[in-house]
Write a protein that holds these residues in place. Structure first.
Motif, short mmCIF file in Angstrom:
data_model
loop_
_atom_site.label_atom_id
_atom_site.label_comp_id
_atom_site.label_asym_id
_atom_site.label_seq_id
_atom_site.Cartn_x
_atom_site.Cartn_y
_atom_site.Cartn_z
N UNK A 11 0.73 -1.15 -0.12
CA UNK A 11 0.06 0.22 0.07
C UNK A 11 0.93 1.37 -0.04
N UNK A 12 0.26 2.25 -0.47
CA UNK A 12 0.91 3.81 -0.50
C UNK A 12 -0.05 4.51 -0.01
N UNK A 13 0.35 5.38 0.96
CA UNK A 13 -0.52 6.17 1.48
C UNK A 13 0.14 7.89 1.60
N UNK A 14 -0.70 8.73 1.69
CA UNK A 14 -0.07 10.24 1.90
C UNK A 14 -0.87 10.67 3.36
N UNK A 15 0.00 10.98 4.47
CA UNK A 15 -0.47 11.34 5.91
C UNK A 15 -0.18 12.72 6.15
N UNK A 16 -0.98 13.46 6.79
CA UNK A 16 -0.87 14.58 7.26
C UNK A 16 -0.90 14.51 8.74
N UNK A 17 0.17 14.71 9.35
CA UNK A 17 0.37 14.52 11.07
C UNK A 17 0.29 15.90 11.57
N UNK A 18 -0.58 16.30 12.45
CA UNK A 18 -0.46 17.48 12.99
C UNK A 18 0.72 17.45 14.15
N UNK A 50 4.58 10.55 2.39
CA UNK A 50 4.23 9.71 1.46
C UNK A 50 4.85 8.54 1.91
N UNK A 51 4.17 7.28 2.15
CA UNK A 51 4.67 6.23 2.79
C UNK A 51 4.18 4.83 1.82
#
Length: 197
Positions: free
Chosen positions: A121-128, A150-151
């Protein structure tokens, strides 16, 4: 001697001056807001469709579906490709090759992100900031920064299995007359790196 003749200027209406000052103030406020928001594309995407927000505040978007249903746990070591950016688009970290990351040893937002992924899987994450480094600056990452990752999850396995593989590799190398430098992991990757605590 020359004489300068003064040409009288018509007085400017007070309302025109008010409009000019209001326009200048709005321009300054808009410029400040744009500078704080960062890269409009990343910010727009963060607020766009397909982005899911978890109870903790982590936001994510699926870029490529993985395979199977198995997901890493806190005791697993993942093998990932990743790129970390600030909201303004500045890259602060990027893996050069697949990088091993123990799930239990990275910042809370990255651990939560890894535990929702499946192999491939490939995801884009926004971490506060509350899920990353908070009010602490870390190298090129300013304090109170929202981080964008992007992981791609290549693989994962239990930490115990990895340690067993490392011990077997060390025993083989000792029998052959040489030890691995610096405690390298199988495949030549060095431990650590990435968004650690």
């Amino acid at each position: 001697m020359s004489t300068v003749t003064a040409v009288p200027l018509r007085p400017v209406k007070r309302s025109y001056l008010v409009y000019i000052w209001v326009a200048v103030a709005l321009a300054l406020v808009s410029a400040f807001a744009l500078a704080r928001q960062g890269d409009p594309a990343l910010v727009r995407e963060m607020r766009g469709s397909g982005v899911v927000t978890t109870a903790s505040g982590l936001q994510y978007k699926l870029l490529k579906a993985g395979e199977g249903a198995a997901r890493p746990t806190d005791t697993d070591v993942t093998l990932v490709n990743y790129q970390g950016r600030l909201l303004d688009g500045t890259t602060f970290d990027k893996s050069e090759r697949p990088t091993p990351m123990p799930v239990g040893q990275v910042v809370p937002g990255f651990a939560e992100a890894l535990k929702m992924m499946t192999k491939g899987a490939k995801y884009r994450f926004w971490m506060p900031p509350s899920l990353a480094y908070g009010a602490e600056a870390k190298g090129p990452i300013p304090a109170n920064s929202t981080l964008v990752f992007d992981v791609e999850l290549i693989d994962f396995l239990p930490e115990a299995a990895l340690r067993q593989m490392q011990q077997q590799q060390m025993m083989q190398q000792q029998m052959q007359g040489g030890a691995a430098p610096g405690g390298a992991l199988p495949g030549g990757a060095a431990p650590g790196g990435g968004p650690g605590r």
